[in-house]
Design a protein around this motif. Structure first.
Motif, PDB file in Angstrom:
ATOM      1  N   ASP A 283       0.817  -1.225   0.000  1.00 14.89           N
ATOM      2  CA  ASP A 283       0.000   0.000   0.000  1.00 14.89           C
ATOM      3  C   ASP A 283       0.850   1.275   0.000  1.00 14.89           C
ATOM      4  O   ASP A 283       0.342   2.361   0.298  1.00 14.89           O
ATOM      5  CB  ASP A 283      -0.919   0.017   1.232  1.00 14.89           C
ATOM      6  N   GLY A 285       1.831   3.249  -2.131  1.00 18.73           N
ATOM      7  CA  GLY A 285       1.396   4.334  -3.007  1.00 18.73           C
ATOM      8  C   GLY A 285       0.178   5.089  -2.519  1.00 18.73           C
ATOM      9  O   GLY A 285      -0.205   6.120  -3.105  1.00 18.73           O
ATOM     10  N   LYS A 286      -0.467   4.634  -1.454  1.00 18.96           N
ATOM     11  CA  LYS A 286      -1.729   5.250  -1.025  1.00 18.96           C
ATOM     12  C   LYS A 286      -1.640   6.735  -0.684  1.00 18.96           C
ATOM     13  O   LYS A 286      -2.531   7.510  -1.068  1.00 18.96           O
ATOM     14  CB  LYS A 286      -2.318   4.461   0.156  1.00 18.96           C
ATOM     15  N   ARG A 288      -0.016   9.052  -1.970  1.00 18.01           N
ATOM     16  CA  ARG A 288       0.116   9.882  -3.168  1.00 18.01           C
ATOM     17  C   ARG A 288      -1.182   9.989  -3.966  1.00 18.01           C
ATOM     18  O   ARG A 288      -1.308  10.871  -4.824  1.00 18.01           O
ATOM     19  CB  ARG A 288       1.236   9.343  -4.065  1.00 18.01           C
ATOM     20  N   VAL A 289      -2.127   9.084  -3.730  1.00 14.43           N
ATOM     21  CA  VAL A 289      -3.376   9.112  -4.513  1.00 14.43           C
ATOM     22  C   VAL A 289      -4.612   9.350  -3.640  1.00 14.43           C
ATOM     23  O   VAL A 289      -5.730   9.327  -4.134  1.00 14.43           O
ATOM     24  CB  VAL A 289      -3.554   7.798  -5.313  1.00 14.43           C
ATOM     25  N   LYS A 290      -4.411   9.579  -2.358  1.00 17.47           N
ATOM     26  CA  LYS A 290      -5.537   9.727  -1.435  1.00 17.47           C
ATOM     27  C   LYS A 290      -6.387  10.938  -1.801  1.00 17.47           C
ATOM     28  O   LYS A 290      -5.874  12.045  -1.986  1.00 17.47           O
ATOM     29  CB  LYS A 290      -5.034   9.856   0.001  1.00 17.47           C
ATOM     30  N   PHE A 300      -8.475   5.606  -2.855  1.00 22.60           N
ATOM     31  CA  PHE A 300      -7.037   5.441  -3.111  1.00 22.60           C
ATOM     32  C   PHE A 300      -6.872   4.804  -4.495  1.00 22.60           C
ATOM     33  O   PHE A 300      -6.077   3.893  -4.686  1.00 22.60           O
ATOM     34  CB  PHE A 300      -6.397   4.557  -2.041  1.00 22.60           C
ATOM     35  N   HIS A 303      -3.618   3.113  -6.417  1.00 24.35           N
ATOM     36  CA  HIS A 303      -2.445   3.113  -5.527  1.00 24.35           C
ATOM     37  C   HIS A 303      -1.497   1.950  -5.828  1.00 24.35           C
ATOM     38  O   HIS A 303      -0.287   2.049  -5.598  1.00 24.35           O
ATOM     39  CB  HIS A 303      -2.885   3.060  -4.054  1.00 24.35           C
ATOM     40  N   GLY A 307       2.304   2.532  -6.389  1.00 23.99           N
ATOM     41  CA  GLY A 307       3.171   1.790  -5.480  1.00 23.99           C
ATOM     42  C   GLY A 307       4.205   0.969  -6.228  1.00 23.99           C
ATOM     43  O   GLY A 307       5.376   0.897  -5.825  1.00 23.99           O
TER      44      GLY A 307
END
Length: 467
Positions: A283, A285-286, A288-290, A300, A303, A307
């Motif tokens: 997870d 990458g979460k 950055r896309v939240k 997310f 992600h 990620g």
């Protein structure tokens, strides 16, 4: 205590030491593991005198079954005998400069050698000389600390960690591996000296991180790294997962805590280091896309793909291997949502074929990761996910047996398409290949050459290729 010393190797060490007139002790991790009843094949031997001389004589006595390696620069030697490795060193005392973890070394006594050790549980020694054979020398209460499950330094912890900052990570690693606690002064000293970790090479940090990740409950180590402030310095991407945000009464889970739960879950089922790394980074990458919106709440989206891109950057920055191991972690991170998505819908053959095709030989590891990703506290939800995953697993077996999809290449390749229609390499060739592959994955044609070739002619006519 003396039972373990009946092994022939210790009798040999004892005889050689007495013949040379040297004080000789087994010290450190082997003694600790002996008292914990943990198996160990690595033996550290300290000699009051020349460790190299001792090693040379031990090899002569052991004969052809053993091999000697000498490190003159460090005054140490290694003897390999079967599956055992014995490290020999002369007793020494150390002093440090502030800008280096490499000590200034002088010859010393056993007491000098014990006081330079990192933790009390690693400072215990057992005498191998005949007149004191099996005697435990424990000047700092290491045996008591073992009984109380405590990690503590033999001397002032600020000096210990400032001299060699890697010991801060080793303290956390031992706590994680053994299920021990950091003594309060030891913990506080790590917090005070955490910035010193910056003089440690990435490779040394990686080695300790990998050992934490491979421990029975890796979360113990990562929680300590976070609480001491070390994690922010060595792995800030994990810290970014931390925290819960609430808007309009809607919150999301703490992705740091969730990640550690997934890591602990997967640790119950595999010792594969890189699969555990995939769990740690699944997870990543979460943050950055939240996003939040009133209709969908917190999302997310994508992600897993962000990620997967971050995996390469993290491995490069941390000096982890940039080879098939990194690509394996990257692949599992990018695919980790797929089995979950498939299991939430009607499990179609087409979706399972595509999952099997994309995961290839890593499909079993991917399913292990995804099952570890179920951390809900809702028993009904957990049960539903597990039941659906079992259906997916069964489908995977059935389709693999029937269609041979795993790692398959379309039965008609680009060269055959070009030769059949007298085409150069071009977009039309790629389109025909792609449509044949999709037809097989969607179950429209079998994974066989004759069926694929027949479809190749149909597609060629459709897109206007002269035949």
């Amino acid at each position: 205590m003396k039972e373990f010393l009946k092994d022939k190797i210790f009798q040999t060490l004892s005889e050689v030491a007495d013949k040379l007139g040297l004080e000789c002790y087994v010290i450190g991790g082997y003694v600790r593991d002996l008292l914990l009843r943990r198996p160990s094949k690595d033996i550290d031997v300290v000699v009051v005198g020349s460790g190299i001389l001792m090693a040379e004589n031990v090899v002569r006595k052991l004969g052809k079954k053993s091999a000697l390696t000498v490190f003159k620069t460090y005054g140490t030697a290694q003897v390999k005998n079967g599956d055992m490795e014995i490290e020999f060193v002369g007793a020494r005392k150390e002093s440090y400069n502030a800008d280096s973890r490499n000590p200034i070394v002088e010859n010393g006594t056993l007491a000098d050698d014990q006081i330079r050790r990192d933790f009390t549980i690693n400072a215990m020694a057992i005498c191998l000389n005949k007149n004191r054979f099996g005697e435990l020398i424990d000047p700092f209460g290491g045996q008591t600390d073992l009984e109380n499950l405590v990690i503590r330094t033999p001397t002032d912890p600020d000096v210990t960690f400032s001299d060699d900052p890697l010991r801060m990570l080793r303290a956390v690693r031992f706590a994680s591996q053994l299920g021990f606690f950091l003594e309060i002064e030891t913990f506080d000293a790590i917090c005070r000296n955490r910035e010193r970790i910056k003089i440690i090479t990435k490779e040394r940090i990686d080695d300790e991180l990998n050992k934490i990740i491979l421990s029975p409950r890796p979360s113990v180590g990562f929680v300590l790294l976070e609480k001491t402030g070390l994690l922010q310095l060595i792995f800030p991407e994990l810290i970014a997962l931390q925290g819960v945000e609430t808007r309009e009464g809607i919150g999301h889970k703490d992705n740091f805590s969730h990640t550690l739960a997934v890591l602990d879950n997967i640790a119950k089922n595999t010792d594969n280091l890189w699969l555990r790394w995939a769990a740690l980074l699944h997870d990543i990458g979460k943050p950055r896309v939240k996003k939040f919106d009133a209709k969908n709440g917190w999302t997310f989206y994508g992600h897993q793909y962000i990620g997967a891109k971050m995996v390469a950057d993290i491995f490069r920055k941390m000096r982890l291997p940039m080879n098939e191991k990194m690509k394996y972690v990257q692949k599992l991170v990018s695919l980790h949502m797929r089995p979950i998505d498939v299991s939430q819908e009607d499990v179609t053959d087409s979706a399972v074929r595509r999952l099997l095709f994309d995961a290839g030989d890593d499909i079993d590891d991917l399913m292990t990761l995804c099952q570890a990703d179920i951390t809900s506290k809702n028993p009904e939800k957990v049960s539903r996910y597990r039941d659906n995953f079992q259906i997916v697993r069964q489908k995977l077996v059935e389709i693999e047996e029937k269609d041979r999809i795993r790692n398959f290449q379309p039965p008609v390749d680009g060269l055959e398409i070009m030769q059949t229609f007298n085409l150069p390499a071009c977009a039309a060739v790629g389109e025909i290949k792609m449509r044949i592959k999709d037809a097989i994955l969607d179950g429209k044609i079998p994974n066989e050459h004759a069926a694929a070739r027949e479809l190749m002619f149909e597609i060629a006519r459709e897109i206007g290729i002269n035949m």
